[in-house]
Scaffold this active site. Structure first.
Site, PDB file in Angstrom:
ATOM      1  CG  HIS A   3      28.519  79.217  11.857  1.00  0.00           C
ATOM      2  ND1 HIS A   3      29.751  78.686  11.523  1.00  0.00           N
ATOM      3  CD2 HIS A   3      28.406  79.077  13.209  1.00  0.00           C
ATOM      4  CE1 HIS A   3      30.344  78.227  12.617  1.00  0.00           C
ATOM      5  NE2 HIS A   3      29.560  78.461  13.649  1.00  0.00           N
ATOM      6  CD  GLU A  61      26.806  77.368  15.407  1.00  0.00           C
ATOM      7  OE1 GLU A  61      27.349  78.133  16.212  1.00  0.00           O
ATOM      8  OE2 GLU A  61      27.409  76.439  14.830  1.00  0.00           O
ATOM      9  CG  HIS A 114      29.164  80.909  17.697  1.00  0.00           C
ATOM     10  ND1 HIS A 114      29.577  80.407  16.484  1.00  0.00           N
ATOM     11  CD2 HIS A 114      29.646  82.167  17.773  1.00  0.00           C
ATOM     12  CE1 HIS A 114      30.295  81.318  15.855  1.00  0.00           C
ATOM     13  NE2 HIS A 114      30.348  82.409  16.622  1.00  0.00           N
ATOM     14  CD  GLU A 121      29.884  77.753  21.003  1.00  0.00           C
ATOM     15  OE1 GLU A 121      28.775  77.376  20.588  1.00  0.00           O
ATOM     16  OE2 GLU A 121      30.913  77.772  20.301  1.00  0.00           O
TER      17      GLU A 121
END
Length: 253
Positions: free
Chosen positions: A10, A24, A79, A141
């Site tokens: 992102h 995030e 992430h 993640e």
């Protein structure tokens, strides 16, 4: 030279997952930046490229194109999860064989050796960055931003450093990276109490062709452009840096 492409997920207009006062995009950049510094500071014959180094918007195709054009040996996308769960999980592209599966096994294991997260397992997914990257690729993640317990950990800078360290240990093991000698001659061009000032000097050095990094030691941000076992090599780089207009000191630490 092992070329590692690190992709903090992102950024810019894309905040990624949000929750518990966190975004995030900010967490992934902090982890990725720390991971880069660990790899460059502590290992020989490794080159690191980040998909972004600030809060900027970078499309998925721009990320994979950068890795592919650079000829990266590995693509690692970092992430933070959301959706009501908790813990750590990792993903590779469906149908991937060795060495992609081997790298996943190693990095997943090394992260969980250090990080206090529940193990959600090693998984497959048709994510764009896994599909479009030409080299072995992994997406991790690292906790759930909308889980209060995970978020409390993600607010802790030392915990994020531990996440980065786990990834570094995994990459080092997967690619048989060699540790640098503990004490080396380091070419230093600045010392600051403010990280922004150190980052600005590092950016100036990079623009002039030096491989600059920012190191936090003894409460100060130190900008260094090289580390050598040989003082002669350090002195040679120091002269080059002085000719480029930098104030230089060669230290041994």
């Amino acid at each position: 030279m092992v070329k590692l492409f690190i992709d903090p997920g992102h950024g810019g207009t894309d905040s990624g997952a949000v929750g518990n006062g966190l975004q995030e995009k900010n967490i992934t950049l902090q982890i990725a930046s720390t991971l880069r510094d660990i790899l460059l500071n502590e290992y020989e014959s490794v080159s690191v490229l980040l998909s972004r180094t600030s809060d900027q918007t970078v499309s998925l195709s721009e990320r994979t194109d950068a890795a592919n054009n650079w000829g990266a040996d590995y693509y690692l996308s970092i992430h933070i999860n959301s959706g009501g769960g908790t813990g750590f999980e990792s993903y590779i592209y469906p149908g991937s064989g060795a060495p992609t599966t081997t790298y996943q096994n190693i990095i997943h294991e090394e992260v969980l050796k250090l990080v206090d997260f529940a193990n959600r397992g090693e998984k497959n997914a048709n994510f764009y960055v896994l599909r479009a990257s030409k080299m072995p690729a992994l997406l991790t993640e690292n906790g759930f931003i909308d889980d209060a317990n995970d978020a409390a950990k993600l607010k802790n800078t030392s915990f994020l450093t531990t996440i980065a360290r786990g990834h570094a240990n995994g990459l080092a093991r997967a690619f048989n990276l060699t540790k640098k000698p503990t004490a080396m001659y380091r070419v230093q061009i600045g010392t600051f109490s403010n990280k922004t000032n150190a980052d600005n000097l590092a950016a100036e050095a990079k623009a002039k062709g030096f491989d600059a990094i920012v190191v936090l030691r003894d409460g100060l941000y130190k900008v260094q452009i090289g580390a050598f076992a040989s003082k002669e090599n350090a002195d040679a780089l120091a002269i080059k840096a002085m000719n480029a207009g930098f104030n230089v000191i060669v230290i041994y630490e």
